[in-house]
Design an enzyme around this catalytic site. Sequence first.
Site, PDB file in Angstrom:
ATOM      1  CD  GLU A  27       7.722 -16.019  28.693  1.00  0.00           C
ATOM      2  OE1 GLU A  27       7.024 -16.809  27.605  1.00  0.00           O
ATOM      3  OE2 GLU A  27       7.323 -15.329  29.567  1.00  0.00           O
ATOM      4  CD  GLU A  41       4.542 -13.480  26.380  1.00  0.00           C
ATOM      5  OE1 GLU A  41       4.050 -13.319  25.470  1.00  0.00           O
ATOM      6  OE2 GLU A  41       4.420 -14.299  27.569  1.00  0.00           O
ATOM      7  CG  ASN A  43       6.088 -11.087  29.483  1.00  0.00           C
ATOM      8  OD1 ASN A  43       5.206 -11.301  29.197  1.00  0.00           O
ATOM      9  ND2 ASN A  43       6.543 -13.040  29.775  1.00  0.00           N
ATOM     10  CG  PHE A 101      -4.660 -28.227  38.093  1.00  0.00           C
ATOM     11  CD1 PHE A 101      -3.746 -28.355  38.874  1.00  0.00           C
ATOM     12  CD2 PHE A 101      -4.992 -28.972  36.906  1.00  0.00           C
ATOM     13  CE1 PHE A 101      -2.417 -29.061  38.538  1.00  0.00           C
ATOM     14  CE2 PHE A 101      -3.591 -30.349  37.454  1.00  0.00           C
ATOM     15  CZ  PHE A 101      -2.408 -30.072  38.332  1.00  0.00           C
TER      16      PHE A 101
END
Length: 416
Positions: A27, A41, A43, A101
Amino acid sequence: AEQRHVMGESALKLARGIGYRSTGTVEFLVDETTGEFFFLEVNTRLQVEHPVTEEVTGIDLVREQLRVAAGEPLGYGQDDIGFTGHAVEARLYAEDPAAGFLPATGTLVAWRPADEPAVRWDTGVEEGSHVGVDFDPMLAKVVAHGPTRSEAAGRLALALERMHLGGVTTNRDFLVATLRHEAFLAGDTTTDFIQRYPPGSGPTVDEATAHQLAIAAAMWLQGHNRAAARVLDRIPSGWRNARMPAEQVLLAVGDVEHNVHYRSQRDGSFTVDGDHLAVVHRWSPDDLDVEVDGVRRTVRVTLAGDPAGDLLHLTGAGTTTTFRVVPRFTVPGMEAPSGGLVAPMPGRVLEVRAAVADTVTAGETMLVLEAMKMEHHMTAPFDGTVTEVRVTAGDQVENGAVLLVIEPDEVEGEDD
């Protein structure tokens, strides 16, 4: 395209540098002003958004991950990968955009993805599934592919609009509004998009359409009542052998009520509220093909029982509207307490700071609720006296549960 190529090469260089051999995601953050990008980062797994890559490349990333783990070669190189069209993914969540939310719970009494347009539904729930607090509230990933980004977004919005969904508050209407927003379609989708274009909290249909949907609900209910009749079930709906008042049903959506009066005509149609005409072309337990004032639509319907009145979930006009069938008579003991402080989400009561007979002021913290690893201070909505405390520290409460009741102070100068 050039920036994408450079970012891709940077990701490959990083993977080679650490000897990584599997499916993974690198990312980056991009400065929209300078065009520079910065590492964020890695993943070492599939991302939630991996269906987007699968849709535009035609590569099954899950299959490839398993093949690599088994020691098999990929069988193709970087130059063999091409991109076709655009894909957009939406995460359908059990959450309330109008309440910041916050997560929502409940039972999915209605869950029927639309047959058209054809989109990809990745989900682990079905009609009847219970949405609790123990897991992430994501209900489905919905992915649409199209020749252009705007076509993919439009296809995804239409699929979400046509989905029959009820029993749990979701972000469906927010997703549709976002996908159709001019800023989103123009690519203006930075991380502050929601702050710049906050979700609306009002109804998604205008008043006239809302009343047409209420008429459709009343037409489905009359068919349902006729189908369930145990006596004289072969008599046409609404038949009378004398001059009688029109049939009546009161439907509520939140605080808005629709009082629908209808009368059967000799040709099988219905006059509604004196100046509307409704024609039922087809009725079934699951849907209704109805024409109201010349506008014909097919709506999906689910009826669910509720102590405060049956709930009728009706999908039409781009959303699912939940009508509460208001009982003609209130069952004793079912009255909602006035001045009740209710839980805005499911959670656990950490602390109760009020007791019966306490005098409180507006804004004063009454109790502390823990939900989604955060503490929420529930405050008094007005000055008054606590008359009931229904919870204690450690209690697990559901969304909408009455926590305590406050009797408001009398305002000086009010008429007796």
